[in-house]
Design an enzyme around this catalytic site. Structure first.
Site, PDB file in Angstrom:
ATOM      1  N   GLU A 156      15.451  -0.156  -2.754  1.00 50.85           N
ATOM      2  CA  GLU A 156      16.427   0.204  -1.724  1.00 50.85           C
ATOM      3  C   GLU A 156      16.381  -0.732  -0.526  1.00 50.85           C
ATOM      4  O   GLU A 156      15.331  -1.262  -0.185  1.00 50.85           O
ATOM      5  CB  GLU A 156      16.100   1.594  -1.166  1.00 50.85           C
ATOM      6  CG  GLU A 156      16.036   2.663  -2.192  1.00 50.85           C
ATOM      7  CD  GLU A 156      15.639   4.006  -1.567  1.00 50.85           C
ATOM      8  OE1 GLU A 156      15.274   4.887  -2.335  1.00 50.85           O
ATOM      9  OE2 GLU A 156      15.704   4.139  -0.332  1.00 50.85           O
ATOM     10  N   CYS A 203      17.042  -3.280   6.789  1.00 51.63           N
ATOM     11  CA  CYS A 203      15.717  -2.726   6.492  1.00 51.63           C
ATOM     12  C   CYS A 203      15.389  -3.081   5.040  1.00 51.63           C
ATOM     13  O   CYS A 203      16.109  -2.702   4.122  1.00 51.63           O
ATOM     14  CB  CYS A 203      15.763  -1.210   6.697  1.00 51.63           C
ATOM     15  SG  CYS A 203      14.219  -0.403   6.247  1.00 51.63           S
ATOM     16  N   CYS A 258       4.978   2.538  -3.839  1.00 52.44           N
ATOM     17  CA  CYS A 258       3.944   2.125  -2.875  1.00 52.44           C
ATOM     18  C   CYS A 258       2.635   2.804  -3.257  1.00 52.44           C
ATOM     19  O   CYS A 258       2.624   3.965  -3.675  1.00 52.44           O
ATOM     20  CB  CYS A 258       4.345   2.533  -1.458  1.00 52.44           C
ATOM     21  SG  CYS A 258       3.116   2.025  -0.225  1.00 52.44           S
ATOM     22  N   CYS A 303       1.294   7.928   1.522  1.00 49.52           N
ATOM     23  CA  CYS A 303       1.397   8.772   2.716  1.00 49.52           C
ATOM     24  C   CYS A 303       2.053  10.100   2.317  1.00 49.52           C
ATOM     25  O   CYS A 303       3.036  10.109   1.562  1.00 49.52           O
ATOM     26  CB  CYS A 303       2.214   8.076   3.798  1.00 49.52           C
ATOM     27  SG  CYS A 303       1.475   6.518   4.291  1.00 49.52           S
ATOM     28  N   CYS A 334       5.967  10.581   2.527  1.00 49.32           N
ATOM     29  CA  CYS A 334       6.834   9.445   2.194  1.00 49.32           C
ATOM     30  C   CYS A 334       7.252   9.427   0.731  1.00 49.32           C
ATOM     31  O   CYS A 334       6.417   9.462  -0.175  1.00 49.32           O
ATOM     32  CB  CYS A 334       6.112   8.144   2.542  1.00 49.32           C
ATOM     33  SG  CYS A 334       7.050   6.684   2.044  1.00 49.32           S
ATOM     34  N   GLU A 352       4.210  -1.364   0.741  1.00 45.44           N
ATOM     35  CA  GLU A 352       3.320  -1.820   1.801  1.00 45.44           C
ATOM     36  C   GLU A 352       3.383  -3.357   1.825  1.00 45.44           C
ATOM     37  O   GLU A 352       2.865  -4.027   0.930  1.00 45.44           O
ATOM     38  CB  GLU A 352       1.886  -1.323   1.509  1.00 45.44           C
ATOM     39  CG  GLU A 352       0.803  -1.921   2.397  1.00 45.44           C
ATOM     40  CD  GLU A 352       1.193  -1.980   3.885  1.00 45.44           C
ATOM     41  OE1 GLU A 352       1.472  -0.942   4.473  1.00 45.44           O
ATOM     42  OE2 GLU A 352       1.230  -3.106   4.434  1.00 45.44           O
ATOM     43  N   LEU A 370       0.554   4.338  12.422  1.00 39.75           N
ATOM     44  CA  LEU A 370      -0.710   4.991  12.770  1.00 39.75           C
ATOM     45  C   LEU A 370      -0.721   6.459  12.327  1.00 39.75           C
ATOM     46  O   LEU A 370      -1.604   6.882  11.594  1.00 39.75           O
ATOM     47  CB  LEU A 370      -0.912   4.863  14.288  1.00 39.75           C
ATOM     48  CG  LEU A 370      -2.320   5.123  14.789  1.00 39.75           C
ATOM     49  CD1 LEU A 370      -3.286   4.058  14.291  1.00 39.75           C
ATOM     50  CD2 LEU A 370      -2.344   5.174  16.328  1.00 39.75           C
ATOM     51  N   CYS A 423      13.161   6.303   3.626  1.00 37.07           N
ATOM     52  CA  CYS A 423      12.392   5.441   2.752  1.00 37.07           C
ATOM     53  C   CYS A 423      12.119   5.982   1.329  1.00 37.07           C
ATOM     54  O   CYS A 423      11.429   6.970   1.169  1.00 37.07           O
ATOM     55  CB  CYS A 423      11.098   5.228   3.538  1.00 37.07           C
ATOM     56  SG  CYS A 423       9.794   4.344   2.826  1.00 37.07           S
TER      57      CYS A 423
HETATM   58  N1  SAH Z   1       4.603   0.699   4.241  1.00 31.77           N
HETATM   59  C1  SAH Z   1       4.936   0.282   5.539  1.00 31.77           C
HETATM   60  C2  SAH Z   1       6.402   0.005   5.737  1.00 31.77           C
HETATM   61  C3  SAH Z   1       7.371   0.928   5.089  1.00 31.77           C
HETATM   62  S1  SAH Z   1       7.391   2.599   5.695  1.00 31.77           S
HETATM   63  C4  SAH Z   1       4.447   1.278   6.565  1.00 31.77           C
HETATM   64  O1  SAH Z   1       4.042   2.373   6.193  1.00 31.77           O
HETATM   65  O2  SAH Z   1       4.440   0.920   7.737  1.00 31.77           O
HETATM   66  C5  SAH Z   1       8.227   2.397   7.241  1.00 31.77           C
HETATM   67  C6  SAH Z   1       8.061   3.583   8.193  1.00 31.77           C
HETATM   68  O3  SAH Z   1       8.773   4.743   7.694  1.00 31.77           O
HETATM   69  C7  SAH Z   1       6.597   4.014   8.346  1.00 31.77           C
HETATM   70  O4  SAH Z   1       6.196   4.110   9.680  1.00 31.77           O
HETATM   71  C8  SAH Z   1       6.602   5.337   7.649  1.00 31.77           C
HETATM   72  O5  SAH Z   1       5.583   6.129   8.082  1.00 31.77           O
HETATM   73  C9  SAH Z   1       7.985   5.893   7.911  1.00 31.77           C
HETATM   74  N2  SAH Z   1       8.326   7.016   7.028  1.00 31.77           N
HETATM   75  C10 SAH Z   1       8.089   7.153   5.720  1.00 31.77           C
HETATM   76  N3  SAH Z   1       8.508   8.355   5.263  1.00 31.77           N
HETATM   77  C11 SAH Z   1       9.031   8.994   6.328  1.00 31.77           C
HETATM   78  C12 SAH Z   1       9.622  10.288   6.515  1.00 31.77           C
HETATM   79  N4  SAH Z   1       9.755  11.164   5.509  1.00 31.77           N
HETATM   80  N5  SAH Z   1      10.056  10.620   7.754  1.00 31.77           N
HETATM   81  C13 SAH Z   1       9.925   9.744   8.787  1.00 31.77           C
HETATM   82  N6  SAH Z   1       9.367   8.521   8.667  1.00 31.77           N
HETATM   83  C14 SAH Z   1       8.920   8.144   7.465  1.00 31.77           C
HETATM   84 FE1  SF4 Z   2       3.737   3.268   1.594  1.00 31.16          FE
HETATM   85 FE2  SF4 Z   2       4.642   3.019   4.095  1.00 31.16          FE
HETATM   86 FE3  SF4 Z   2       5.472   5.037   2.508  1.00 31.16          FE
HETATM   87 FE4  SF4 Z   2       2.983   5.028   3.444  1.00 31.16          FE
HETATM   88  S1  SF4 Z   2       4.866   5.172   4.640  1.00 31.16           S
HETATM   89  S2  SF4 Z   2       3.598   5.477   1.326  1.00 31.16           S
HETATM   90  S3  SF4 Z   2       2.506   2.866   3.400  1.00 31.16           S
HETATM   91  S4  SF4 Z   2       5.861   2.887   2.186  1.00 31.16           S
END
Ligand code: SAH
Ligand code: SF4
Length: 355
Positions: free
Chosen positions: A96, A109, A116, A120, A123, A164, A219, A337
């Site tokens: 995407e 973006c 990934c 998290c 996510c 990531e 963070l 995402c």
């Molecule tokens: N993997 C990298 C970059 C992609 S994620 C990273 O984690 O930084 C980009 C941002 O989207 C991150 O800060 C992530 O925490 C946020 N994100 C992912 N899922 C989300 C959700 N369900 N609601 C809000 N932010 C989210």
């Molecule tokens: Fe991967 Fe970033 Fe999603 Fe965490 S927030 S699972 S590091 S894409």
């Protein structure tokens, strides 16, 4: 992760590499510039579009490399103006990317992996692990396609899509070199932001390479135990490592860092969390609070109520932190995402009906 490498497309070539490829065809330098510009500036998808390049040369190049390897599988505009693209990769995987128009700006973006490995808890990209890394060409093609769609030149890139980025550092570095080439889209350091969950080893490598970008560190927690729960395979539960990396980054580049912090109701949104976060941020770190976007696989996780979000913002401000609070845009097209890819694949499997 399986290792299927895509056929190498022209989008994957830096200008220097293209020069070498063209030299083998005994072509003068200006021809390389012409072809590079067709691919990177005009966003040609096929050799047929390269009208000022001789047919024989186009045929010779076509025998060596396709112009692109991805195709648009799905385009999903949203009421708030964002448009999400789902690209189909040569091996049938999907990835995407999102166009976010904001006044004069048009931000792309981009994703760096299919899935990934960090996992998290909130996510969609990480819900089923990592499938594979993208090639530089596959990363560049997202920007080219969004640039074409934007109707204006892209002004900013955020590497905040699926994956990531520091787990795919070689391809990321090559993609950035291509996107920053003055003969291509010509992105400067201040117009590209790389967002990372901060894997330890890769972070050291990233810092050494000195890529010309802005840095955002995801963070999400101000205490080690909680971070480990929220970012289970981040390669570090150690928040002080991330704090020290942000300091080193600032010392090395002179550029501020952003801490991204997804706000989760009753999990990381207490007054105590905010005070600890403010301490970590210090002077050269901005904080980006992102109220969590709902995801179907984690129904218990949600954004705090508005009053709590406002309280988080003002607590940080009281401590002197520069704080932004952004709602994720594109909720109505599952733009958070990784969600569109999962939905699309379920549709293909016949597991879900369209909304
Ligand atoms: N993997 C990298 C970059 C992609 S994620 C990273 O984690 O930084 C980009 C941002 O989207 C991150 O800060 C992530 O925490 C946020 N994100 C992912 N899922 C989300 C959700 N369900 N609601 C809000 N932010 C989210
Ligand atoms: Fe991967 Fe970033 Fe999603 Fe965490 S927030 S699972 S590091 S894409």
């Amino acid at each position: 992760m399986h290792a299927a490498q895509p056929p190498r497309a022209l989008t994957d070539f830096t200008a220097e590499e293209l020069r070498a490829l063209m030299a083998a065809e005994r072509q003068p330098t200006y021809r390389t510039n012409q072809v590079f510009s067709w691919v990177q500036k005009q966003g040609a998808r096929t050799y047929d579009e390269m009208s000022n390049v001789p047919k024989a040369l186009r045929e010779a190049l076509a025998a060596k490399a396709p112009v692109r390897t991805t195709t648009v599988a799905h385009e999903e505009p949203s009421a708030d103006g964002t448009t999400k693209l789902l690209l189909r990769l040569h091996d049938g995987e999907h990835v995407e990317c999102v166009l976010i128009p904001e006044g004069e700006r048009a931000t792309a973006c981009l994703s760096t992996q299919v899935g990934c490995g960090v996992g998290c808890v909130f996510c969609a990209s990480g819900a089923e692990g990592v499938v594979r890394n993208l090639s530089a060409g596959e990363i560049v093609e997202q920007a080219l396609e969004l640039n074409r769609m934007a109707g204006q030149r892209l002004t900013n890139i955020v590497v905040m899509g699926m994956g990531e980025p520091l787990h795919n550092l070689d391809a990321l570095e090559r993609a950035l070199r291509i996107l920053q080439d003055p003969e291509g889209l010509d992105f400067g350091a201040r117009r590209i932001t790389v967002s990372t969950s901060g894997p330890v080893k890769a972070f050291e490598d990233f810092l050494t390479r000195g890529l010309k970008v802005k840095l955002a560190i995801s963070l999400h927690a101000a205490f080690d135990g909680l971070r480990k729960e929220l970012v289970p395979r981040g390669g570090t539960g150690d928040i002080h490592f991330l704090e020290s990396m942000s300091r080193r980054w600032f010392e090395k580049t002179g550029r501020d860092v952003t801490f991204e912090y997804v706000l989760l109701d009753n999990i990381n949104d207490s007054d105590e969390d905010m005070r600890a976060l403010a301490k970590l941020a210090g002077r050269h770190v901005n904080v980006n609070l992102i109220p969590m976007n709902p995801v179907p696989f984690a129904p218990k996780l949600k954004a705090p109520p508005n009053a709590r979000i406002e309280r988080c913002v003002s607590l940080l401000e009281e401590e002197g932190v520069v704080v932004h609070c952004r709602r994720q845009r594109g909720d109505d097209v599952a733009a958070a995402c990784g969600q569109l890819r999962r939905f699309h694949e379920k549709l293909e499997d016949g597991q879900e009906t369209a909304p």
